[in-house]
Enzyme design. Sequence first.
Site, PDB file in Angstrom:
ATOM      1  N   CYS A   1      36.696  43.988  33.788  1.00 64.91           N
ATOM      2  CA  CYS A   1      37.397  43.482  32.589  1.00 64.91           C
ATOM      3  C   CYS A   1      37.863  44.645  31.714  1.00 64.91           C
ATOM      4  CB  CYS A   1      36.489  42.558  31.782  1.00 64.91           C
ATOM      5  SG  CYS A   1      35.942  41.115  32.704  1.00 64.91           S
TER       6      CYS A   1
HETATM    7  C1  BEZ Z   1      33.558  42.760  35.686  1.00 65.30           C
HETATM    8  O1  BEZ Z   1      34.427  42.628  34.831  1.00 65.30           O
HETATM    9  O2  BEZ Z   1      33.344  43.827  36.224  1.00 65.30           O
HETATM   10  C2  BEZ Z   1      32.747  41.571  36.130  1.00 65.30           C
HETATM   11  C3  BEZ Z   1      32.556  40.521  35.263  1.00 65.30           C
HETATM   12  C4  BEZ Z   1      31.798  39.459  35.695  1.00 65.30           C
HETATM   13  C5  BEZ Z   1      31.265  39.429  36.961  1.00 65.30           C
HETATM   14  C6  BEZ Z   1      31.497  40.490  37.827  1.00 65.30           C
HETATM   15  C7  BEZ Z   1      32.251  41.575  37.410  1.00 65.30           C
END
Ligand code: BEZ
Length: 279
Positions: free
Chosen positions: A105
């Site tokens: 994210c």
């Molecule tokens: C991420 O943004 O890296 C992420 C968010 C939730 C679950 C897995 C990865």
Amino acid sequence: MDGHGDGGGQHDSQRYSRRRGCHETSLQCLRLDTFALQQLISFFFVSAPSAKAAQSFVAMPGLTIGDTVPNLELDSTHGKIRIHDFVGDTYVILFSHPGDFTPVCTTELAAMAGYAKEFDKRGVKLLGISCDDVQSHKDWIKDIEAYKPGNRVTYPIMADPSREAIKQLNMVDPDEKDSNGGHLPSRALHIVGPDKKVKLSFLYPSCVGRNMDEVVRAVDALQTAAKHAVATPVNWKPGERVVIPPGVSDDEAKEKFPQGFDTADLPSGKGYLRFTKVG
Ligand code: BEZ
């Protein structure tokens, strides 16, 4: 909508400990998910079709292409936002992310900030949303901007701690839960038109970051299609030939596209693949 539900404000790795990430093996996933376990039992002890029927329990409400985006009012990093007022008479990219202070994210929102000028040139505004609270978003923005210096997060990020908005916006990832069992958003993205209707959607799981070049390309394709009443072929980029939609007869096409068009010579002889150039 503005209340504080489960998980709001938490941003430690514990929060995601029960999640069913794409990197886990299916057996690990099943251990954590009673519903999936029921499916497995159904498959082995009842029948495969029954297991298939059981899957229908996870049906999500389905905001989709052509639907009017719900006119929700939510808190955001820019104060209260009512979605229809925010859209006004422009295009809006409304996008969700699973959670603040998570790696993928962070890369996505930094990239969105870097592409803001491109979207601005096209008259497109950006609007983020996730279940974390506004203070968490504001704290996280400092990380995002530090990760990509120069990419300022000038777009608002809405907060949906009660998870009501993400349900109505069809942005729930049924496979992702926080440590309290609360739903989390998928990487959903709706391109909303000035008429407040969903024009195009992306739906990605948490383990796959979106491609911002593709988001820009999709905006270009949508706006070109809307402006010239055409469609865009595979891998189309601005400046390339577009196609004439099947509902347009050759006679109509001659009128609508005085610049002319080429018809691909195909074995069926149906003449349905017609290319033209638009400005
Ligand atoms: C991420 O943004 O890296 C992420 C968010 C939730 C679950 C897995 C990865």
